[in-house]
Design an enzyme around this catalytic site. Sequence first.
Site, PDB file in Angstrom:
ATOM      1  N   ASN A   7       5.018 -51.566 -46.027  1.00 21.99           N
ATOM      2  CA  ASN A   7       3.733 -52.070 -45.552  1.00 21.99           C
ATOM      3  C   ASN A   7       2.656 -51.217 -46.214  1.00 21.99           C
ATOM      4  OD1 ASN A   7       1.477 -52.854 -44.190  1.00 21.99           O
ATOM      5  ND2 ASN A   7       2.281 -52.487 -42.134  1.00 21.99           N
ATOM      6  N   ARG A  94       5.263 -56.492 -46.520  1.00 22.57           N
ATOM      7  CA  ARG A  94       4.363 -57.208 -45.607  1.00 22.57           C
ATOM      8  C   ARG A  94       3.087 -57.562 -46.371  1.00 22.57           C
ATOM      9  NH1 ARG A  94      -0.104 -54.730 -41.800  1.00 22.57           N
ATOM     10  NH2 ARG A  94      -0.718 -56.617 -40.747  1.00 22.57           N
ATOM     11  N   HIS A 183      -1.206 -61.430 -37.861  1.00 22.86           N
ATOM     12  CA  HIS A 183      -0.154 -60.899 -36.967  1.00 22.86           C
ATOM     13  C   HIS A 183       0.956 -61.918 -36.728  1.00 22.86           C
ATOM     14  CE1 HIS A 183      -3.386 -58.220 -34.805  1.00 22.86           C
ATOM     15  NE2 HIS A 183      -2.772 -57.524 -35.740  1.00 22.86           N
ATOM     16  N   ARG A 244     -13.492 -53.713 -34.533  1.00 10.36           N
ATOM     17  CA  ARG A 244     -13.993 -55.034 -34.963  1.00 10.36           C
ATOM     18  C   ARG A 244     -14.716 -55.728 -33.810  1.00 10.36           C
ATOM     19  NH1 ARG A 244      -8.294 -56.994 -37.432  1.00 10.36           N
ATOM     20  NH2 ARG A 244      -7.646 -54.824 -37.596  1.00 10.36           N
ATOM     21  N   GLU A 387       7.845 -55.871 -36.451  1.00  7.26           N
ATOM     22  CA  GLU A 387       7.532 -56.664 -37.643  1.00  7.26           C
ATOM     23  C   GLU A 387       8.471 -56.307 -38.792  1.00  7.26           C
ATOM     24  OE1 GLU A 387       3.640 -55.293 -36.497  1.00  7.26           O
ATOM     25  OE2 GLU A 387       2.775 -57.039 -37.491  1.00  7.26           O
TER      26      GLU A 387
END
Length: 404
Positions: A7, A94, A183, A244, A387
């Site tokens: 990742n 990823r 996601h 965010r 993940e």
Amino acid sequence: MIILVINCGSSSIKYQLLDMKNDDVYDLLAKGIVEKIGLELGMHTYRPSGKEKVVKELPIPDHKVGMQLVLDELVNPVSGVLKSFDDIEAVGHRIVQGADFFSGSAIVNEDVMEKIRICCDFAPLHNPAHILGIRAMQQVLPSVPQVVVFDTAFHQTMPQYNYMYGLPYKYYKDYHIRKYGAHGTSHQFVARRGAQLAGLDIEDSKIITCHLGNGSSITAVQDGKCLDTSMGFTPLAGPIMGTRCGNIDPNIVPYVMKKEGLSPDQMTELMNKKSGFLGLSGFSSDVRDLNAKAEDGDARAKLVFKVFTHEIIKIIGSYIAEMSGVDLIVFTAGIGENNARLRRRVCENFAFLGLAFDYETNAAAHSDAIISLPESKIKVAVVNTNEELVIARDTMHLVQESEE
Ligand code: ADP
């Protein structure tokens, strides 16, 4: 099959080395993170299973040097877990944004690389780093097959009425402006695992998955497929997040830019890095810090929790309406797995629909558990997301298929 899962961020490489026996049986051989790539002093933290952790500080000028460091540690006579690089049979990466080019994972070739490059426009912070990671890996392990797994792929089943924005149609045609979500790997994984825990058939169920971490997104999963999700064209949409802003009235954007004399890049930075929990509280993006302050009575820290909780409730409510019901709500990621109070506050709002909450189990749950009572009309689960496992599974399947 021994698979290295990567990742890659702009200045970091997170990795796991997994020995996959089959989809569900695997050994984690090692994991780690290379950080501060390109800075004066970088850092590599390597955690081999059953051996001492290794931390090294040294200059790491680029991703290729970072990848080489990882490989050297994996075969190190003392700290290593492999005899040679040749033991690595595949690499899975990823990728944050695959737009509508990819509805599933893919083996890397130049056509795939070109499409990931085009998607850089929609994920300027992430996709360029992923490309660096793939190219670096191609240099250090040239004969090993590489697979890309997209955060957006699971959301490709969204119907068009859920992914279109009310902008002139030509922007969709010319600039690919639509909802893509993010996601997806996590939502897919926790929906399946949650259904298993709750004894539901994923192909015949209504599930809402709440991935609540530094970035947060919520997805409506109907019969195993994504029906709707809260992130949008980019991962800025949805509830308020660590840094965010989440959904805001779009007119605020030009208004603040004019008032503060900000460029588009500065406004993007403001909304992505300086807003959310951090912006509203004025001191931290981390829920642990906010908790401590809220307990001391800090009004703005308390406000952050109220805003976050109510935004989650509103999104869940809208997805229940969209699916005409819900069988299971799943909480995952840093906040979803660890913040029992937030789960309780969210779930209490759905008592009117027959959600009977198990307060005791909830208070102690940090990993896979059902936190609703047996009589509850809506089941609730906590699931540890994984993940990396999804990436390793997809990588294994694609490489095996290509060899047949
Ligand atoms: P990312 O989106 O970066 O992967 P995470 O899923 O790790 O983020 O979530 C980070 C958030 O989860 C932070 O706000 C952090 O405070 C919270 N968190 C992580 N671990 C814990 C914990 N053990 N207890 C309470 N909160 C936690």
